[in-house]
Design a protein around this motif. Structure first.
Motif, PDB file in Angstrom:
ATOM      1  N   VAL A  30      -0.543 -10.076   3.313  1.00 56.18           N
ATOM      2  CA  VAL A  30       0.574  -9.181   4.033  1.00 56.18           C
ATOM      3  C   VAL A  30       0.104  -7.656   3.524  1.00 56.18           C
ATOM      4  O   VAL A  30      -0.033  -7.441   2.327  1.00 56.18           O
ATOM      5  N   VAL A  31      -0.206  -6.736   4.545  1.00 56.45           N
ATOM      6  CA  VAL A  31      -0.418  -5.433   3.998  1.00 56.45           C
ATOM      7  C   VAL A  31       0.767  -4.497   4.716  1.00 56.45           C
ATOM      8  O   VAL A  31       0.984  -4.184   5.509  1.00 56.45           O
ATOM      9  N   ALA A  32       1.705  -3.981   3.426  1.00 55.01           N
ATOM     10  CA  ALA A  32       2.694  -3.067   3.949  1.00 55.01           C
ATOM     11  C   ALA A  32       2.471  -1.506   3.732  1.00 55.01           C
ATOM     12  O   ALA A  32       2.087  -1.515   2.402  1.00 55.01           O
ATOM     13  N   ARG A  33       2.561  -0.878   4.827  1.00 57.79           N
ATOM     14  CA  ARG A  33       2.579   0.493   4.467  1.00 57.79           C
ATOM     15  C   ARG A  33       3.778   1.275   4.083  1.00 57.79           C
ATOM     16  O   ARG A  33       4.780   1.036   4.768  1.00 57.79           O
ATOM     17  N   LEU A  34       3.574   1.918   3.024  1.00 56.71           N
ATOM     18  CA  LEU A  34       4.876   2.521   2.495  1.00 56.71           C
ATOM     19  C   LEU A  34       4.420   3.643   1.642  1.00 56.71           C
ATOM     20  O   LEU A  34       3.252   3.916   1.376  1.00 56.71           O
TER      21      LEU A  34
ATOM     22  N   ASP B 130       5.052  -2.486   8.567  1.00 59.01           N
ATOM     23  CA  ASP B 130       5.551  -0.880   8.235  1.00 59.01           C
ATOM     24  C   ASP B 130       6.676  -1.139   7.167  1.00 59.01           C
ATOM     25  O   ASP B 130       7.619  -1.733   7.593  1.00 59.01           O
ATOM     26  N   GLY B 131       6.305  -1.020   6.095  1.00 58.03           N
ATOM     27  CA  GLY B 131       7.069  -1.229   4.926  1.00 58.03           C
ATOM     28  C   GLY B 131       8.473  -0.588   4.911  1.00 58.03           C
ATOM     29  O   GLY B 131       9.231  -0.869   4.002  1.00 58.03           O
ATOM     30  N   THR B 132       8.539   0.529   5.769  1.00 59.27           N
ATOM     31  CA  THR B 132       9.851   1.297   5.523  1.00 59.27           C
ATOM     32  C   THR B 132      10.909   0.554   6.801  1.00 59.27           C
ATOM     33  O   THR B 132      11.789   1.037   6.622  1.00 59.27           O
ATOM     34  N   ASP B 133      10.266  -0.186   7.548  1.00 56.89           N
ATOM     35  CA  ASP B 133      11.115  -0.894   8.625  1.00 56.89           C
ATOM     36  C   ASP B 133      11.768  -2.318   8.285  1.00 56.89           C
ATOM     37  O   ASP B 133      10.952  -3.088   8.078  1.00 56.89           O
ATOM     38  N   PHE B 134      13.047  -2.333   7.814  1.00 56.10           N
ATOM     39  CA  PHE B 134      13.816  -3.106   7.373  1.00 56.10           C
ATOM     40  C   PHE B 134      13.501  -4.732   8.318  1.00 56.10           C
ATOM     41  O   PHE B 134      13.108  -5.652   7.593  1.00 56.10           O
ATOM     42  N   LEU B 135      13.924  -4.565   9.423  1.00 57.78           N
ATOM     43  CA  LEU B 135      13.755  -5.320  10.600  1.00 57.78           C
ATOM     44  C   LEU B 135      12.473  -6.177  10.633  1.00 57.78           C
ATOM     45  O   LEU B 135      12.093  -7.434  10.712  1.00 57.78           O
TER      46      LEU B 135
ATOM     47  N   ALA C 106       7.359  13.970   4.046  1.00 56.32           N
ATOM     48  CA  ALA C 106       8.207  14.215   4.990  1.00 56.32           C
ATOM     49  C   ALA C 106       7.800  13.407   6.303  1.00 56.32           C
ATOM     50  O   ALA C 106       8.597  13.509   7.323  1.00 56.32           O
ATOM     51  N   GLY C 107       6.814  12.764   6.163  1.00 52.93           N
ATOM     52  CA  GLY C 107       6.488  11.903   7.287  1.00 52.93           C
ATOM     53  C   GLY C 107       7.119  10.582   7.445  1.00 52.93           C
ATOM     54  O   GLY C 107       8.005  10.372   6.839  1.00 52.93           O
ATOM     55  N   HIS C 108       6.550   9.626   8.451  1.00 56.54           N
ATOM     56  CA  HIS C 108       7.173   8.440   8.642  1.00 56.54           C
ATOM     57  C   HIS C 108       7.091   7.570   7.345  1.00 56.54           C
ATOM     58  O   HIS C 108       8.224   6.854   7.125  1.00 56.54           O
ATOM     59  N   LEU C 109       6.171   7.605   6.604  1.00 55.97           N
ATOM     60  CA  LEU C 109       6.259   6.632   5.439  1.00 55.97           C
ATOM     61  C   LEU C 109       7.017   7.161   4.406  1.00 55.97           C
ATOM     62  O   LEU C 109       7.384   6.319   3.401  1.00 55.97           O
ATOM     63  N   GLY C 110       7.510   8.496   4.392  1.00 54.72           N
ATOM     64  CA  GLY C 110       8.226   8.933   3.490  1.00 54.72           C
ATOM     65  C   GLY C 110       9.760   8.622   3.503  1.00 54.72           C
ATOM     66  O   GLY C 110      10.859   8.902   2.663  1.00 54.72           O
ATOM     67  N   ARG C 111      10.206   8.137   4.805  1.00 58.73           N
ATOM     68  CA  ARG C 111      11.506   7.600   5.057  1.00 58.73           C
ATOM     69  C   ARG C 111      12.053   6.365   4.072  1.00 58.73           C
ATOM     70  O   ARG C 111      11.250   5.616   3.765  1.00 58.73           O
ATOM     71  N   ASP C 112      13.102   6.465   3.859  1.00 58.49           N
ATOM     72  CA  ASP C 112      13.806   5.836   2.785  1.00 58.49           C
ATOM     73  C   ASP C 112      14.173   4.344   3.439  1.00 58.49           C
ATOM     74  O   ASP C 112      14.976   4.175   4.264  1.00 58.49           O
ATOM     75  N   CYS C 113      13.684   3.143   2.752  1.00 57.50           N
ATOM     76  CA  CYS C 113      13.693   1.911   3.512  1.00 57.50           C
ATOM     77  C   CYS C 113      15.315   1.639   3.178  1.00 57.50           C
ATOM     78  O   CYS C 113      15.915   0.792   4.250  1.00 57.50           O
ATOM     79  N   MET C 114      15.871   2.241   2.126  1.00 58.94           N
ATOM     80  CA  MET C 114      17.434   1.869   2.272  1.00 58.94           C
ATOM     81  C   MET C 114      18.069   2.446   3.349  1.00 58.94           C
ATOM     82  O   MET C 114      19.061   1.813   3.815  1.00 58.94           O
ATOM     83  N   ASP C 115      17.983   3.769   3.731  1.00 60.24           N
ATOM     84  CA  ASP C 115      18.680   4.336   4.909  1.00 60.24           C
ATOM     85  C   ASP C 115      18.273   3.582   6.221  1.00 60.24           C
ATOM     86  O   ASP C 115      19.256   3.247   7.130  1.00 60.24           O
TER      87      ASP C 115
ATOM     88  N   ASN D 190       0.676  -1.124   0.042  1.00 61.99           N
ATOM     89  CA  ASN D 190       0.024   0.053   0.053  1.00 61.99           C
ATOM     90  C   ASN D 190       0.949   1.199  -0.254  1.00 61.99           C
ATOM     91  O   ASN D 190       1.343   1.836   0.985  1.00 61.99           O
ATOM     92  N   ASN D 191       1.286   1.649  -1.239  1.00 61.82           N
ATOM     93  CA  ASN D 191       2.260   2.849  -1.240  1.00 61.82           C
ATOM     94  C   ASN D 191       1.455   4.220  -1.422  1.00 61.82           C
ATOM     95  O   ASN D 191       1.920   5.110  -1.928  1.00 61.82           O
ATOM     96  N   GLN D 192      -0.048   4.144  -0.913  1.00 64.95           N
ATOM     97  CA  GLN D 192      -0.959   5.238  -0.739  1.00 64.95           C
ATOM     98  C   GLN D 192      -1.543   5.558  -2.105  1.00 64.95           C
ATOM     99  O   GLN D 192      -2.464   6.164  -2.001  1.00 64.95           O
ATOM    100  N   PHE D 193      -0.966   5.482  -3.235  1.00 63.70           N
ATOM    101  CA  PHE D 193      -1.470   6.082  -4.540  1.00 63.70           C
ATOM    102  C   PHE D 193      -1.355   4.739  -5.641  1.00 63.70           C
ATOM    103  O   PHE D 193      -0.321   4.264  -5.820  1.00 63.70           O
ATOM    104  N   ALA D 194      -2.524   4.717  -6.456  1.00 62.70           N
ATOM    105  CA  ALA D 194      -2.585   3.887  -7.349  1.00 62.70           C
ATOM    106  C   ALA D 194      -2.412   4.739  -8.536  1.00 62.70           C
ATOM    107  O   ALA D 194      -3.223   5.403  -8.970  1.00 62.70           O
TER     108      ALA D 194
END
Lengths: 320, 341
Positions: free
Chosen positions: A230-234, A203-208, A255-264, A170-174
């Protein structure tokens, strides 16, 4: 596992950034569709699957999952660049590629269509008495949950109690359509209950968290607990494709939580947990960059399809 | 029952003798029994096909004889086709029964975009067989009467067959399942119980080969499925009334088309009527006329003609239905016009 997933994420990100450059340089025709921001979700799923035993039907933003599942980088390079040596031989391009004999299906553009197809492959395994320990997985987005194919496919898999894992990113936009114009339930996870399948929030931004939840979902499917959703928020950190600037995504969301880069997030978590050192990550980055560059350079030099020698034949055994 | 409808049934009354024991739907049942018995890769998937035996009893008794290999599906035609595609890629030979051809519109995407493109895109064929109970029967109405063959034939990568005889219903289903590419098997519901044969014969034809059902020399009717029988009746009538000898070609397979047989017939007769039960816009009959005009213009002594159903939804009431599809009467009219040119 953490190292494998992270390296697949890294390869996906580096590969896709180079694909973007090639597209902008006019070297790739058609389109380029990136999984930027979805690598952790996708790669942590792909890494749970074993090529040759399991099935994987990746979708648009699944370079991470493809790499973790075992797709060679040259397959991607050749398909995007139209090499006749690639799996699609110039007959299809970009993300529409696969190796069905090895359990990696070649997506069609119609969203949700892979859900019943993976279910069918699993049903075949059951009929052959070979289902034990096998899992099939596919990824879709929030938009694809509105399709009939998704509903019919997941319901069918649930009726047959097949070991299917459906990961909804769920990346918020289709494309440009936000969640509130896509569905009216409070959470897509609510749908799992309706289908009678296990639901997993992520939480799809959280690697662990990705590692843990994918391991649990795939593990439950493998252990015979039926389909898992599985529903991943990102947030998609790019446009729908490289032709799209994604200007419809509000800055507050970025700028919010979902906007953080999962790579970082992943790089920080992997160092913090002691899975790898910063120096190792840098070495991986360098090695991957060179490998990706070599594959893209090779694919660019390879022959393109020739309409004069092309076998214009849609059936394997022409009757006439 | 009015005159038109009564005459429609007349031809089949000839086939009701006790010795004529195998019906068209029996042949489909027997073919599936043979396939399940002889090929472990075969399984059946569809709505109400397991213990219930299917809406038309084309799978009657098979669930008991082959436990676990005749599976009821949810009412999900897209998923039914998708499941078959996935299973076929994984080495099985699924046969899907759509309860009515009309409902395959829900599976259209999977069939034309997934199954139809798969070999060309990936090099991996998709050996699925989709059974479509097709065509009109009295009282079935707009959504249980359609002929879908032209829709599927339009797309690359699909084979579309339309058996018109009891023996073809059997052999072409066996051949469809043995074939490595997706086959849309259009079985005609009107023939299910009316059409009978003393036994199943094999005349050695394969998929893609047409048959001269009735030889003649003055004109050719190219047709398929249930219209083969209407064409033969019209031809018999024209011969009895006026001495015309009409050749009837049964296409058997509408994709690909056996143009060798079609052109050879037109070469003999110089006149063509392409006849079909489907809607008139485009379709199989238009394809036949276009190809004969293009490849055999020099063979024609008259403009090639077409006869199809009317361009409305298939009506419910038997009076309307019988006048919606071509009948021996309308075929005779079209033929007399063709022969008088």
């Amino acid at each position: 596992m953490a190292r494998k997933v992270f390296r697949a994420m890294l390869e996906a990100r580096i590969l896709e950034m180079k694909l973007s450059s090639l597209y902008k340089a006019g070297k790739i025709v058609g389109g380029v569709y990136l999984g930027k921001g979805q690598e952790a979700v996708s790669a942590s799923l792909g890494a749970q699957l074993e090529m040759g035993r399991d099935f994987f039907a990746p979708l648009i933003r699944d370079q991470g999952g493809r790499t973790a599942f075992g797709e060679e980088v040259i397959d991607c390079a050749r398909t995007y660049l139209g090499s006749v040596l690639g799996p699609m031989r110039g007959r299809d391009g970009n993300i529409h590629r696969g190796r069905p004999q090895q359990g990696m299906f070649a997506m069609i553009s119609h969203l949700g269509a892979a859900v019943p197809v993976v279910a069918g492959a699993l049903l075949a395994k059951r009929l052959k008495g070979e289902l034990e320990g096998v899992v099939g997985a596919t990824c879709i987005g929030d938009g694809a949950t509105s399709t009939g194919a998704f509903h019919e496919g997941l319901n069918t898999a649930a009726v047959e109690r097949l070991p299917l894992v459906v990961v909804v990113a769920n990346n918020q936009f289709a494309y440009s359509t936000p969640n509130d114009r896509q569905f009216a339930c409070a959470d897509l996870l609510d749908r799992a209950k309706g289908y009678g399948v296990d639901g997993h929030d992520l939480d799809g931004t959280d690697f662990l968290q990705c590692l843990r939840v994918m391991s649990e979902a795939v593990g439950r499917a493998r252990a015979g607990h039926g389909p898992q959703m599985v529903v991943a928020r990102l947030l998609r950190l790019t446009g729908h494709g490289e032709h799209d600037d994604g200007s419809y995504v509000p800055d507050t969301l970025r700028a919010g939580h979902l906007g953080r880069d999962c790579m970082d997030v992943a790089a920080a978590q992997i160092v913090e947990c002691g899975y790898a050192t910063t120096a190792e990550i840098e070495a991986w980055r360098e090695e991957t960059g060179e490998r990706v560059q070599a594959a893209l350079a090779a694919a660019q030099q390879e022959p393109k399809p020739d309409p004069w020698t092309e076998v214009w034949q849609a059936c394997s055994k022409p009757l006439i | 029952m009015d005159g038109g409808l009564a005459s429609l049934f007349e031809a089949f009354d000839l086939n009701t003798a006790q010795s004529m024991s195998i019906t068209y739907v029996d042949a489909i049942l027997q073919a599936q029994e043979t396939l399940l018995r002889e090929d472990p890769r075969v399984f059946l998937y569809g709505q109400d096909i397991s213990r219930f035996g299917g809406a038309f009893k084309a799978t009657k008794g098979l669930a008991e004889a082959f436990p676990g290999r005749v599976l009821d599906s949810p009412i999900s035609e897209d998923a039914m086709a998708g499941v078959a595609i996935g299973a076929a890629i994984e080495g099985m030979r699924p046969i899907v029964e759509m309860q009515f051809a009309d409902f395959s519109s829900i599976a259209f995407n999977q069939l034309v975009n997934h199954a139809g493109t798969h070999f060309y895109r990936t090099g991996v064929p998709v050996p699925i067989t989709i059974r479509l109970p097709s065509g009109g029967t009295p009282g079935s109405g707009p959504f249980h009467s359609q002929s879908m063959e032209a829709i599927y034939a339009h797309y690359p990568g699909l084979v579309v067959v339309t058996p018109a005889t009891v023996s073809d219903a059997y052999h072409m289903l066996i051949q469809a399942v043995a074939h490595d590419d997706p086959v849309i098997y259009c079985e005609h519901k009107f023939l299910y119980r009316w059409l009978k044969s003393p036994s199943i014969q094999d005349d050695g034809l394969s998929l893609g080969q047409a048959r001269i059902t009735r030889p003649g020399k003055h004109a050719t009717i190219v047709t398929y499925s249930a219209m083969v029988h209407e064409a033969v009746r019209a031809a018999d009538r024209l011969q009895a009334e006026s001495g015309w000898e009409i050749e009837v070609v049964d296409l058997r397979t509408v994709k690909p088309i056996d143009m060798d047989t079609v052109l050879a017939s037109v070469a003999r007769t110089g006149r063509l009527l392409a006849l079909g039960e489907a809607f008139p816009w485009g379709g199989v009959t238009a394809e036949i006329v276009a190809r004969v005009a293009g490849e055999g213009f020099h063979l024609l002594d008259a403009p090639p003609a077409r006869l199809n159903s009317r361009d409305t939804p298939v009506p419910y009431h038997p009076n309307l239905w019988a006048a919606h599809r071509p009948t021996p009467e309308t075929i005779c009219l079209a033929m007399r016009e063709l022969l008088s040119f």
